[in-house]
Design a protein around this motif. Structure first.
Motif, PDB file in Angstrom:
ATOM      1  N   GLU A  36       0.751  -1.210   0.061  1.00 50.88           N
ATOM      2  CA  GLU A  36       0.066   0.037   0.176  1.00 50.88           C
ATOM      3  C   GLU A  36       0.754   1.172  -0.063  1.00 50.88           C
ATOM      4  O   GLU A  36       0.451   2.428  -0.651  1.00 50.88           O
ATOM      5  CB  GLU A  36      -0.869   0.028   1.233  1.00 50.88           C
ATOM      6  CG  GLU A  36      -1.950  -1.152   1.204  1.00 50.88           C
ATOM      7  CD  GLU A  36      -2.772  -1.096   2.554  1.00 50.88           C
ATOM      8  OE1 GLU A  36      -2.570  -0.193   3.396  1.00 50.88           O
ATOM      9  OE2 GLU A  36      -3.724  -1.917   2.651  1.00 50.88           O
ATOM     10  N   ASP A  37       2.049   1.295   0.505  1.00 47.45           N
ATOM     11  CA  ASP A  37       2.792   2.339   0.774  1.00 47.45           C
ATOM     12  C   ASP A  37       3.404   2.473  -0.591  1.00 47.45           C
ATOM     13  O   ASP A  37       3.983   1.718  -1.238  1.00 47.45           O
ATOM     14  CB  ASP A  37       4.016   2.042   1.624  1.00 47.45           C
ATOM     15  CG  ASP A  37       4.786   3.089   1.909  1.00 47.45           C
ATOM     16  OD1 ASP A  37       5.538   3.910   0.851  1.00 47.45           O
ATOM     17  OD2 ASP A  37       5.174   3.601   3.105  1.00 47.45           O
ATOM     18  N   SER A  38       3.041   3.734  -1.229  1.00 49.54           N
ATOM     19  CA  SER A  38       3.626   3.969  -2.980  1.00 49.54           C
ATOM     20  C   SER A  38       5.082   3.978  -2.861  1.00 49.54           C
ATOM     21  O   SER A  38       5.795   3.740  -3.813  1.00 49.54           O
ATOM     22  CB  SER A  38       3.229   5.478  -2.956  1.00 49.54           C
ATOM     23  OG  SER A  38       3.690   6.608  -2.351  1.00 49.54           O
TER      24      SER A  38
END
Length: 210
Positions: A82-84
């Motif tokens: 989820e962390d870009s």
């Protein structure tokens, strides 16, 4: 009056010796022959290495294609974080990694990785994939064939700054109704890469769209 023709003395002597020799010679012992083989001994064919399917129903990775790998290789799905910032690690050019097939259980250091990209030219997508590898050199494309039909294949080298040497890598791309699929083979170094080529060839020859 005709006189009978007498044989030469030498011929008479030779005949006498021959008859004497035959009379004195002992008979040869009889040789019993064993049974002759009726057929060549059967040879046991080597057993084929067991394989597993990646990408099919019930496999570790949900993919638009399936292919075979040696049973010792360990496939695992790759989920985009989820962390870009970390999500960028799962992308290369137009492609996103979906599956890693680890070679360590088979005694090698490297992976077969499966990437997917959008619809369009498989060659253009593969070129974008390689271009995103900044240290790529000696890039060579060729048209080949897989179990699914024609494919575009690329071989190239990348610079490993840690080891201060270059190593070989390769990938092939196939179009599917859902987009382009890449199968890429890296490796710790060129020696490991070449040792894993049979797995890469197996994937390419058994690949099927789903």
């Amino acid at each position: 009056m005709r006189h009978p023709v007498r044989p030469p003395a030498a011929a008479t002597l030779a005949a006498a010796l021959l008859l004497a020799g035959c009379a004195d010679a002992e008979p040869m012992p009889e040789i019993a022959q064993g049974p002759r083989p009726t057929a060549a001994p059967a040879t046991k064919a080597p057993a084929a290495a067991p394989t597993r399917t990646v990408g099919g129903p019930g496999s570790a990775c949900a993919l638009p294609v399936s292919f075979a790998v040696a049973a010792q290789w360990a496939p695992e799905a790759v989920e985009a974080p989820e962390d870009s910032e970390f999500a960028a690690l799962t992308r290369q050019g137009p492609a996103t990694v979906r599956c890693e097939v680890d070679a360590k259980p088979a005694g090698h250091v490297g992976f077969l990785r499966v990437w997917t990209a959008g619809k369009g030219s498989a060659r253009a997508a593969l070129e974008g994939f390689v271009a995103a590898e900044r240290s790529a050199s000696a890039v060579a494309y060729r048209e080949s064939r897989s179990g699914a039909g024609p494919v575009t294949e690329v071989t190239y080298t990348v610079r490993d700054e840690t080891a201060e040497e270059s190593k070989e890598e390769r990938a092939f791309a196939v179009p599917t109704p859902g987009g382009t699929v890449f199968v890429h083979l890296g490796g710790l170094d060129t020696e490991e890469h070449r040792a894993m080529l049979p797995a890469y060839e197996l994937a390419m020859t058994t690949l099927k769209p789903l």
